[in-house]
Design an enzyme around this catalytic site. Sequence first.
Site, PDB file in Angstrom:
ATOM      1  N   PHE A 230      -5.004  -0.537   0.385  1.00 12.29           N
ATOM      2  CA  PHE A 230      -4.459  -0.694   2.318  1.00 12.29           C
ATOM      3  C   PHE A 230      -5.264  -0.623   2.614  1.00 12.29           C
ATOM      4  O   PHE A 230      -5.349  -1.425   3.634  1.00 12.29           O
ATOM      5  CB  PHE A 230      -3.424   0.967   2.441  1.00 12.29           C
ATOM      6  CG  PHE A 230      -2.463   1.023   2.200  1.00 12.29           C
ATOM      7  CD1 PHE A 230      -1.478   0.634   1.909  1.00 12.29           C
ATOM      8  CD2 PHE A 230      -2.410   1.717   0.808  1.00 12.29           C
ATOM      9  CE1 PHE A 230      -0.323   1.123   1.928  1.00 12.29           C
ATOM     10  CE2 PHE A 230      -1.088   2.267   0.203  1.00 12.29           C
ATOM     11  CZ  PHE A 230       0.250   1.771   0.500  1.00 12.29           C
TER      12      PHE A 230
ATOM     13  N   ASP B 202      -1.066  -3.207  -5.413  1.00 12.77           N
ATOM     14  CA  ASP B 202      -2.036  -4.780  -5.771  1.00 12.77           C
ATOM     15  C   ASP B 202      -2.993  -5.207  -4.477  1.00 12.77           C
ATOM     16  O   ASP B 202      -2.573  -4.695  -4.063  1.00 12.77           O
ATOM     17  CB  ASP B 202      -0.657  -5.344  -6.239  1.00 12.77           C
ATOM     18  CG  ASP B 202      -1.319  -6.737  -7.417  1.00 12.77           C
ATOM     19  OD1 ASP B 202      -1.440  -6.352  -7.718  1.00 12.77           O
ATOM     20  OD2 ASP B 202      -0.468  -7.620  -6.576  1.00 12.77           O
TER      21      ASP B 202
END
Length: 220
Positions: free
Chosen positions: A78, A65
């Site tokens: 990330f 997400d």
Amino acid sequence: MDVSIEQSWKEQLKDEFEADYFKELASKVREAYTSKTVYPPPKQLFNAFDLCPFDQVKVVIIGQDPYHGPNQAHGLCFSVQDGVVVPPSLKNIYKEIRDDLGKDIPTSGNLERWAKQGVLLLNATLSVEQARAGSHQGWGWERFTDAAIKKVSDEKEGVVFMLWGRYAQNKVSLIDETKHLILRAAHPSPLSAYNGWFGCKHFSQANKYLESRGEKSIDW
């Protein structure tokens, strides 16, 4: 349906863009952007694809997400934008790279430099409402990103898939293990990093594999 995405991906995923589920997804996402605060900014929704054309993909890293705080998400899993505090999972990724490859830990959490070298930094869900983690899950993004993963597996050879944590590892059914290198480890989150993330050496393994195939390694 005309989607603003890098041309090679537009061609590879054209069937998805014409599918009913995607049209419904696009309508929901458009409505969310006009009525709520949604991340990443709309122009960066397909950043993972735009910065890493299909024919250049060497490594696939799968997230879940986007970050749901202000100025963080910019379409790469990330990764955060320059000037934003490096999140805990990325700090642990940097620590593993340092221990694995002896590289200094960067001050910026912006991973665009990876994407431009052929690392597809793909979240399973590409949008999220501010302060509501997982709020756009189940809208159809997962079907779309699964199709992208399968397309890489089916149409390419010798790609490194880094599957961190159970969620990413559940995508293994989309990948042909006879054609690609699959690397599995615990998620780099502080909650699980000491259960098999640290010491996984994924970054050196990926580079050795790429070099063995005559490909240029990634400057992590």
